[in-house]
Design a protein around this motif. Structure first.
Motif, PDB file in Angstrom:
ATOM      1  N   HIS A  69     -11.048   6.566   5.510  1.00 53.22           N
ATOM      2  CA  HIS A  69     -10.168   6.997   6.583  1.00 53.22           C
ATOM      3  C   HIS A  69     -10.498   6.356   7.934  1.00 53.22           C
ATOM      4  O   HIS A  69      -9.704   6.443   8.862  1.00 53.22           O
ATOM      5  N   ASP A  70     -11.650   5.697   8.018  1.00 53.23           N
ATOM      6  CA  ASP A  70     -11.943   4.958   9.235  1.00 53.23           C
ATOM      7  C   ASP A  70     -11.318   3.564   9.208  1.00 53.23           C
ATOM      8  O   ASP A  70     -11.436   2.807  10.174  1.00 53.23           O
ATOM      9  N   VAL A  71     -10.612   3.229   8.097  1.00 56.52           N
ATOM     10  CA  VAL A  71      -9.982   1.916   7.952  1.00 56.52           C
ATOM     11  C   VAL A  71      -8.493   2.046   7.638  1.00 56.52           C
ATOM     12  O   VAL A  71      -7.648   1.478   8.326  1.00 56.52           O
ATOM     13  N   VAL A  72      -8.162   2.810   6.582  1.00 60.32           N
ATOM     14  CA  VAL A  72      -6.780   2.930   6.129  1.00 60.32           C
ATOM     15  C   VAL A  72      -6.671   4.146   5.221  1.00 60.32           C
ATOM     16  O   VAL A  72      -7.657   4.550   4.593  1.00 60.32           O
ATOM     17  N   ASP A  73      -5.487   4.761   5.147  1.00 57.06           N
ATOM     18  CA  ASP A  73      -5.341   5.999   4.369  1.00 57.06           C
ATOM     19  C   ASP A  73      -4.448   5.831   3.141  1.00 57.06           C
ATOM     20  O   ASP A  73      -3.788   6.778   2.724  1.00 57.06           O
ATOM     21  N   TYR A  74      -4.422   4.653   2.549  1.00 59.14           N
ATOM     22  CA  TYR A  74      -3.552   4.438   1.386  1.00 59.14           C
ATOM     23  C   TYR A  74      -4.059   5.185   0.152  1.00 59.14           C
ATOM     24  O   TYR A  74      -5.242   5.483   0.021  1.00 59.14           O
ATOM     25  N   SER A  75      -3.137   5.471  -0.774  1.00 53.90           N
ATOM     26  CA  SER A  75      -3.508   6.143  -2.023  1.00 53.90           C
ATOM     27  C   SER A  75      -3.634   5.165  -3.178  1.00 53.90           C
ATOM     28  O   SER A  75      -4.412   5.387  -4.103  1.00 53.90           O
ATOM     29  N   SER A  76      -2.840   4.086  -3.138  1.00 50.73           N
ATOM     30  CA  SER A  76      -2.859   3.095  -4.213  1.00 50.73           C
ATOM     31  C   SER A  76      -2.172   1.826  -3.743  1.00 50.73           C
ATOM     32  O   SER A  76      -1.477   1.815  -2.722  1.00 50.73           O
ATOM     33  N   LEU A  77      -2.397   0.765  -4.505  1.00 50.54           N
ATOM     34  CA  LEU A  77      -1.702  -0.501  -4.286  1.00 50.54           C
ATOM     35  C   LEU A  77      -0.696  -0.698  -5.406  1.00 50.54           C
ATOM     36  O   LEU A  77      -0.947  -0.308  -6.554  1.00 50.54           O
ATOM     37  N   ILE A  78       0.431  -1.295  -5.076  1.00 49.42           N
ATOM     38  CA  ILE A  78       1.445  -1.554  -6.083  1.00 49.42           C
ATOM     39  C   ILE A  78       1.773  -3.044  -6.088  1.00 49.42           C
ATOM     40  O   ILE A  78       1.886  -3.677  -5.037  1.00 49.42           O
ATOM     41  N   LEU A  79       1.861  -3.612  -7.281  1.00 49.74           N
ATOM     42  CA  LEU A  79       2.225  -5.012  -7.478  1.00 49.74           C
ATOM     43  C   LEU A  79       3.534  -5.036  -8.258  1.00 49.74           C
ATOM     44  O   LEU A  79       3.618  -4.483  -9.361  1.00 49.74           O
TER      45      LEU A  79
ATOM     46  N   CYS B 261       0.861  -1.190   0.000  1.00 48.67           N
ATOM     47  CA  CYS B 261       0.000   0.000   0.000  1.00 48.67           C
ATOM     48  C   CYS B 261       0.895   1.237   0.000  1.00 48.67           C
ATOM     49  O   CYS B 261       1.751   1.383   0.873  1.00 48.67           O
ATOM     50  N   LEU B 262       0.697   2.119  -0.961  1.00 54.00           N
ATOM     51  CA  LEU B 262       1.519   3.315  -1.057  1.00 54.00           C
ATOM     52  C   LEU B 262       0.906   4.484  -0.281  1.00 54.00           C
ATOM     53  O   LEU B 262      -0.309   4.593  -0.147  1.00 54.00           O
ATOM     54  N   ASN B 263       1.798   5.351   0.210  1.00 51.06           N
ATOM     55  CA  ASN B 263       1.400   6.590   0.896  1.00 51.06           C
ATOM     56  C   ASN B 263       0.426   6.308   2.038  1.00 51.06           C
ATOM     57  O   ASN B 263      -0.583   7.000   2.202  1.00 51.06           O
ATOM     58  N   THR B 264       0.755   5.307   2.811  1.00 50.57           N
ATOM     59  CA  THR B 264      -0.086   4.871   3.927  1.00 50.57           C
ATOM     60  C   THR B 264       0.621   5.168   5.238  1.00 50.57           C
ATOM     61  O   THR B 264       1.822   4.899   5.371  1.00 50.57           O
ATOM     62  N   THR B 265      -0.099   5.706   6.222  1.00 52.27           N
ATOM     63  CA  THR B 265       0.504   5.970   7.530  1.00 52.27           C
ATOM     64  C   THR B 265      -0.126   5.138   8.645  1.00 52.27           C
ATOM     65  O   THR B 265       0.469   4.997   9.709  1.00 52.27           O
ATOM     66  N   TYR B 266      -1.324   4.591   8.404  1.00 54.78           N
ATOM     67  CA  TYR B 266      -1.975   3.789   9.441  1.00 54.78           C
ATOM     68  C   TYR B 266      -3.020   2.875   8.818  1.00 54.78           C
ATOM     69  O   TYR B 266      -3.454   3.062   7.681  1.00 54.78           O
ATOM     70  N   TYR B 267      -3.425   1.873   9.595  1.00 51.58           N
ATOM     71  CA  TYR B 267      -4.595   1.054   9.272  1.00 51.58           C
ATOM     72  C   TYR B 267      -5.246   0.672  10.589  1.00 51.58           C
ATOM     73  O   TYR B 267      -4.579   0.538  11.623  1.00 51.58           O
ATOM     74  N   ILE B 268      -6.562   0.561  10.563  1.00 55.97           N
ATOM     75  CA  ILE B 268      -7.328   0.318  11.786  1.00 55.97           C
ATOM     76  C   ILE B 268      -8.033  -1.028  11.681  1.00 55.97           C
ATOM     77  O   ILE B 268      -8.816  -1.259  10.761  1.00 55.97           O
TER      78      ILE B 268
ATOM     79  N   MET C  14       5.412   5.030   2.208  1.00 50.38           N
ATOM     80  CA  MET C  14       6.357   4.868   1.095  1.00 50.38           C
ATOM     81  C   MET C  14       5.682   5.270  -0.202  1.00 50.38           C
ATOM     82  O   MET C  14       4.469   5.121  -0.338  1.00 50.38           O
ATOM     83  N   ASP C  15       6.491   5.738  -1.152  1.00 54.93           N
ATOM     84  CA  ASP C  15       5.964   6.009  -2.478  1.00 54.93           C
ATOM     85  C   ASP C  15       6.628   5.065  -3.482  1.00 54.93           C
ATOM     86  O   ASP C  15       7.497   4.252  -3.131  1.00 54.93           O
ATOM     87  N   GLU C  16       6.215   5.171  -4.730  1.00 52.99           N
ATOM     88  CA  GLU C  16       6.717   4.260  -5.757  1.00 52.99           C
ATOM     89  C   GLU C  16       8.221   4.379  -5.945  1.00 52.99           C
ATOM     90  O   GLU C  16       8.917   3.363  -6.114  1.00 52.99           O
ATOM     91  N   SER C  17       8.747   5.588  -5.913  1.00 59.10           N
ATOM     92  CA  SER C  17      10.179   5.765  -6.134  1.00 59.10           C
ATOM     93  C   SER C  17      10.990   5.098  -5.030  1.00 59.10           C
ATOM     94  O   SER C  17      12.081   4.550  -5.289  1.00 59.10           O
TER      95      SER C  17
END
Length: 269
Positions: free
Chosen positions: A244-254, A196-203, A214-217
């Motif tokens: 935002h009540d679960v997770v704050d990710y911007s995208s998933l990377i494979l 998960c990119l650009n994530t700071t937390y998950y609930i 983390m970002d892609e670069s």
């Protein structure tokens, strides 16, 4: 609350191993389409192409996310699954023995078998994975041998779904953890990474867990520094606005990468 040096200590004390499954990728979860449906065809293609195969497949995850072994099981003789906590190991073992109350992955195997042209074959797909599981082990990515004290032959492929970034507090820790788990992969072996990119937390379970942002670069650099060549990289932007009540990710990377490979980078964005 006490101070913790690594998020893994929070997991050991507070994480219900099945809670991330329920919150993120169960059939009726809000994130199911993002986390499973959109990514499954690309994940299956990595293995169905015939480029990734061998004797030993290892998957490590902070929760019992072993469903990613389903697309891979036809191409490996043995499977080793790693859980980050004792409870996670127990939940994987329950599924392997078909015990009541085990995590239900039938929605993933049905979708996969439909993608492969025979939806009705899903029970055999699950049975195949269960037959090929040789060990279910507790791991710690912060150790030089993450499976210590067990020593295994190096794997032909290592799958890391949402693994390292949930166990460390900074990018230096991620580098170290990546090098640690890379010791499990033979030269020329493959690494499949889901992050998960650009994530700071998950609930989950009412508890807010930290997540390394983390970002892609950064992912590209970390893999390059760990002596991997990226063969394919795909980004799946988040489709839901209110999470935002679960997770704050911007995208998933494979990412599919190859260790110590002399082949020129051929990733796709």
């Amino acid at each position: 609350m006490a101070s913790f040096s690594e998020p893994k200590e929070l997991h050991d004390l507070y994480l219900d191993a099945t809670a991330p499954v329920t919150a993120f990728i169960a059939k009726d979860s809000a994130l199911h389409d993002d986390a499973i449906t959109r990514m499954l065809p690309s994940f299956n293609k990595i293995f169905s192409s015939g480029a990734v195969k061998g004797e030993l497949l290892i998957e490590l995850s902070y929760a019992p996310f072993f469903h990613w072994t389903f697309p891979a099981c036809d191409y490996f003789s043995d499977i080793v699954l790693g859980g980050s906590t004792d409870q996670c190991v127990t939940e994987i073992e329950k599924w392997g023995r078909n015990e009541p109350g085990a995590v239900d992955w039938s929605h993933v195997t049905k979708a996969l078998c439909e993608l492969q042209g025979n939806r009705d074959a899903w029970p055999e797909k699950q049975n195949m994975v269960q037959r090929k599981i040789k060990h279910v082990l507790k791991y710690n990515a912060c150790k030089s041998n993450p499976l210590s004290p067990i020593i295994l032959p190096q794997a032909d492929c290592l799958i890391l779904p949402h693994c390292l970034e949930t166990h460390v507090t900074n990018k230096e820790g991620f580098y170290r953890a990546l090098n640690n788990v890379s010791s499990l992969v033979k030269d020329g072996g493959h690494l499949i990474l889901i992050v998960c990119l650009n994530t700071t937390y998950y609930i989950v379970g009412g508890f807010k867990f930290p997540h390394l942002c983390m970002d892609e670069s950064f992912i590209r650099k970390a893999l390059w520094d760990a002596n991997y060549v990226i063969k394919e990289l795909q980004v799946f932007p988040r489709t839901l606005d209110q999470l935002h009540d679960v997770v704050d990710y911007s995208s998933l990377i494979l990412v599919h990468a190859k260790k110590n490979s002399p082949v020129e980078c051929t990733y796709e964005s």
